[in-house]
Enzyme design. Structure first.
Site, PDB file in Angstrom:
ATOM      1  N   GLY A   1      -8.751   4.363   7.057  1.00 12.56           N
ATOM      2  CA  GLY A   1      -8.451   5.871   7.186  1.00 12.56           C
ATOM      3  C   GLY A   1      -6.974   6.038   7.458  1.00 12.56           C
TER       4      GLY A   1
ATOM      5  N   ASP B   1      -5.073   3.264  -1.783  1.00  9.63           N
ATOM      6  CA  ASP B   1      -6.017   3.408  -0.796  1.00  9.63           C
ATOM      7  C   ASP B   1      -6.769   4.910  -1.209  1.00  9.63           C
ATOM      8  OD1 ASP B   1      -6.014   1.465   1.198  1.00  9.63           O
ATOM      9  OD2 ASP B   1      -4.091   1.999   1.621  1.00  9.63           O
TER      10      ASP B   1
ATOM     11  N   SER C   1       0.890  -1.188  -0.087  1.00  9.45           N
ATOM     12  CA  SER C   1       0.058   0.157  -0.029  1.00  9.45           C
ATOM     13  C   SER C   1       0.779   1.180   0.015  1.00  9.45           C
ATOM     14  CB  SER C   1      -0.947  -0.078   1.320  1.00  9.45           C
ATOM     15  OG  SER C   1      -1.322   1.380   1.316  1.00  9.45           O
TER      16      SER C   1
ATOM     17  N   HIS D   1      -1.257  -1.753  -3.946  1.00 12.07           N
ATOM     18  CA  HIS D   1      -2.623  -1.335  -3.381  1.00 12.07           C
ATOM     19  C   HIS D   1      -2.773   0.112  -3.193  1.00 12.07           C
ATOM     20  CE1 HIS D   1      -6.000  -2.379  -0.406  1.00 12.07           C
ATOM     21  NE2 HIS D   1      -5.637  -1.324   0.390  1.00 12.07           N
TER      22      HIS D   1
ATOM     23  N   MET E   1     -12.600   3.774  -0.140  1.00 14.98           N
ATOM     24  CA  MET E   1     -12.942   4.162   0.887  1.00 14.98           C
ATOM     25  C   MET E   1     -13.751   5.619   0.855  1.00 14.98           C
ATOM     26  SD  MET E   1      -9.925   3.015   3.480  1.00 14.98           S
ATOM     27  CE  MET E   1      -8.671   2.907   1.845  1.00 14.98           C
TER      28      MET E   1
ATOM     29  N   MET F   1      -9.365   7.650  -0.450  1.00 12.73           N
ATOM     30  CA  MET F   1     -10.096   7.928   0.601  1.00 12.73           C
ATOM     31  C   MET F   1     -10.877   9.381   0.358  1.00 12.73           C
ATOM     32  SD  MET F   1      -7.700   7.364   3.740  1.00 12.73           S
ATOM     33  CE  MET F   1      -6.695   5.870   3.872  1.00 12.73           C
TER      34      MET F   1
ATOM     35  N   SER G   1       2.846   0.329   6.433  1.00 10.29           N
ATOM     36  CA  SER G   1       4.129   0.675   7.458  1.00 10.29           C
ATOM     37  C   SER G   1       5.080  -0.223   7.527  1.00 10.29           C
ATOM     38  CB  SER G   1       3.540   1.345   8.682  1.00 10.29           C
ATOM     39  OG  SER G   1       2.515   0.439   9.073  1.00 10.29           O
TER      40      SER G   1
ATOM     41  N   GLY H   1      -4.430  -3.783   7.218  1.00  5.11           N
ATOM     42  CA  GLY H   1      -4.397  -2.906   8.340  1.00  5.11           C
ATOM     43  C   GLY H   1      -3.508  -3.698   9.587  1.00  5.11           C
ATOM     44  N   GLY H   2      -2.270  -3.342   9.708  1.00  6.72           N
ATOM     45  CA  GLY H   2      -1.757  -3.516  10.947  1.00  6.72           C
ATOM     46  C   GLY H   2      -0.919  -4.907  10.875  1.00  6.72           C
TER      47      GLY H   2
ATOM     48  N   MET I   1     -10.974  -5.996   6.510  1.00 11.65           N
ATOM     49  CA  MET I   1     -10.026  -4.993   7.288  1.00 11.65           C
ATOM     50  C   MET I   1      -9.923  -5.397   8.692  1.00 11.65           C
ATOM     51  SD  MET I   1      -9.924  -2.617   5.459  1.00 11.65           S
ATOM     52  CE  MET I   1      -9.093  -1.281   6.254  1.00 11.65           C
TER      53      MET I   1
ATOM     54  N   HIS J   1      -8.620   0.401  -3.514  1.00 15.86           N
ATOM     55  CA  HIS J   1      -9.445   0.139  -2.308  1.00 15.86           C
ATOM     56  C   HIS J   1     -10.116   1.468  -2.021  1.00 15.86           C
ATOM     57  CE1 HIS J   1      -9.462  -0.355   2.359  1.00 15.86           C
ATOM     58  NE2 HIS J   1     -10.596  -0.502   1.889  1.00 15.86           N
TER      59      HIS J   1
HETATM   60  C1  DX5 Z   1      -6.280   1.824   5.940  1.00 20.72           C
HETATM   61  C2  DX5 Z   1      -5.898   1.467   4.604  1.00 20.72           C
HETATM   62  C3  DX5 Z   1      -4.649   0.487   4.398  1.00 20.72           C
HETATM   63  C4  DX5 Z   1      -3.317   1.055   5.131  1.00 20.72           C
HETATM   64  C5  DX5 Z   1      -2.537  -0.096   5.714  1.00 20.72           C
HETATM   65  O1  DX5 Z   1      -7.422   2.540   5.980  1.00 20.72           O
HETATM   66  O2  DX5 Z   1      -6.724   0.587   3.902  1.00 20.72           O
HETATM   67  O3  DX5 Z   1      -4.336  -0.236   3.205  1.00 20.72           O
HETATM   68  O4  DX5 Z   1      -2.490   1.649   4.182  1.00 20.72           O
HETATM   69  O5  DX5 Z   1      -1.546   0.328   6.474  1.00 20.72           O
HETATM   70  P1  DX5 Z   1      -0.584  -0.417   7.398  1.00 20.72           P
HETATM   71  O6  DX5 Z   1      -0.046  -1.526   6.808  1.00 20.72           O
HETATM   72  O7  DX5 Z   1       0.533   0.484   7.828  1.00 20.72           O
HETATM   73  O8  DX5 Z   1      -1.601  -0.802   8.526  1.00 20.72           O
HETATM   74 ZN    ZN Z   2      -6.385  -0.302   2.182  1.00 23.08          ZN
END
Ligand code: DX5
Ligand code: ZN
Length: 214
Positions: A140, A33, A8, A31, A66, A35, A196, A174-175, A135, A64
């Site tokens: 976000g 994101d 991402s 990926h 959002m 938003m 991250s 996520g995470g 998720m 993705h």
């Molecule tokens: C969160 C995004 C994720 C995000 C993941 O809203 O959809 O794709 O970038 O980030 P990490 O891997 O740092 O949790």
């Molecule tokens: Zn995402």
């Protein structure tokens, strides 16, 4: 099946995007994101940056959404040339129609579930889906902590897929990190999204291989 990684770019250094993308040789998918500041309390980027990324990499692009009106994003993203597209179950009345529209553009169609949204909301549409995006944080932001109940959700989806002989892939977002990726893979995930963990490391390919378990 080997686990795929979707890097991402939300945590990438946008001032050196071409270099950042070059350092992602081992990733299977990029990926993106998107938003809108409505469905989630953050704004990320839109079509100009997606086009720019399209011109910088030949990897499949996974958008993705959002956003509160995902219907209006399909056509422009299809024109840019993405390969995967997911929208949130919480944002639409007519998910079946939208899935058909995405597939009509020869794009893989997925639906994302917030941590508090039940798998049961997808019961009637699972046979139509190419993938489900689980998720494991509230959407976000990147760099949030993995919500452990996502593991049960992945396991349940994998069980449903097997018992109903369905083909959708399970993507987890996520995470995700080196400490939890083995449990996520073991629960039945096919694609791990990571921002991250990858962009916070020195060697992106090494970080990606850690997530793949190789
Ligand atoms: C969160 C995004 C994720 C995000 C993941 O809203 O959809 O794709 O970038 O980030 P990490 O891997 O740092 O949790
Ligand atoms: Zn995402």
């Amino acid at each position: 099946m080997n686990t795929k990684i979707a890097a991402s770019v939300l945590s990438a250094d946008f001032s050196h995007l071409a270099d950042e993308l070059r350092r992602l040789q081992s990733t299977d998918i990029i990926h993106l994101d998107l938003m809108d500041g409505h469905f989630v309390p953050n704004l990320s980027f839109g079509y100009p940056l997606v086009s720019c990324i399209r011109s910088l990499t030949e990897k499949p692009l996974d958008a993705h959404l959002m956003v509160t009106n995902p219907e209006s994003y399909v056509e422009p993203l299809a024109k840019i040339g993405i390969q995967w597209l997911s929208f949130h179950q919480e944002t639409v009345y007519h998910s079946h129609r939208l899935v058909q529209e995405i597939k009509a553009h020869k794009i893989k169609a997925g639906i994302a579930l917030n941590p508090a949204t039940a798998i049961a909301t997808l019961d009637a549409i699972l046979p139509e889906l190419d993938f489900v995006l689980v998720m494991s944080v509230n959407p976000g932001y990147s760099a949030q902590s993995f919500i452990p109940s996502a593991i049960d959700k992945i396991r349940s989806l994998a069980r449903i897929r097997e018992s109903q002989k369905l083909n959708f892939q399970i993507e987890v977002d996520g995470g995700v990190n080196g400490g939890n990726c083995a449990a996520i893979r073991a629960a039945g995930a096919d694609i791990l999204v990571s921002a991250s963990h990858i962009f916070g490391s020195q060697d992106y390919d090494l970080a990606i291989n850690t997530l793949k378990g190789i």
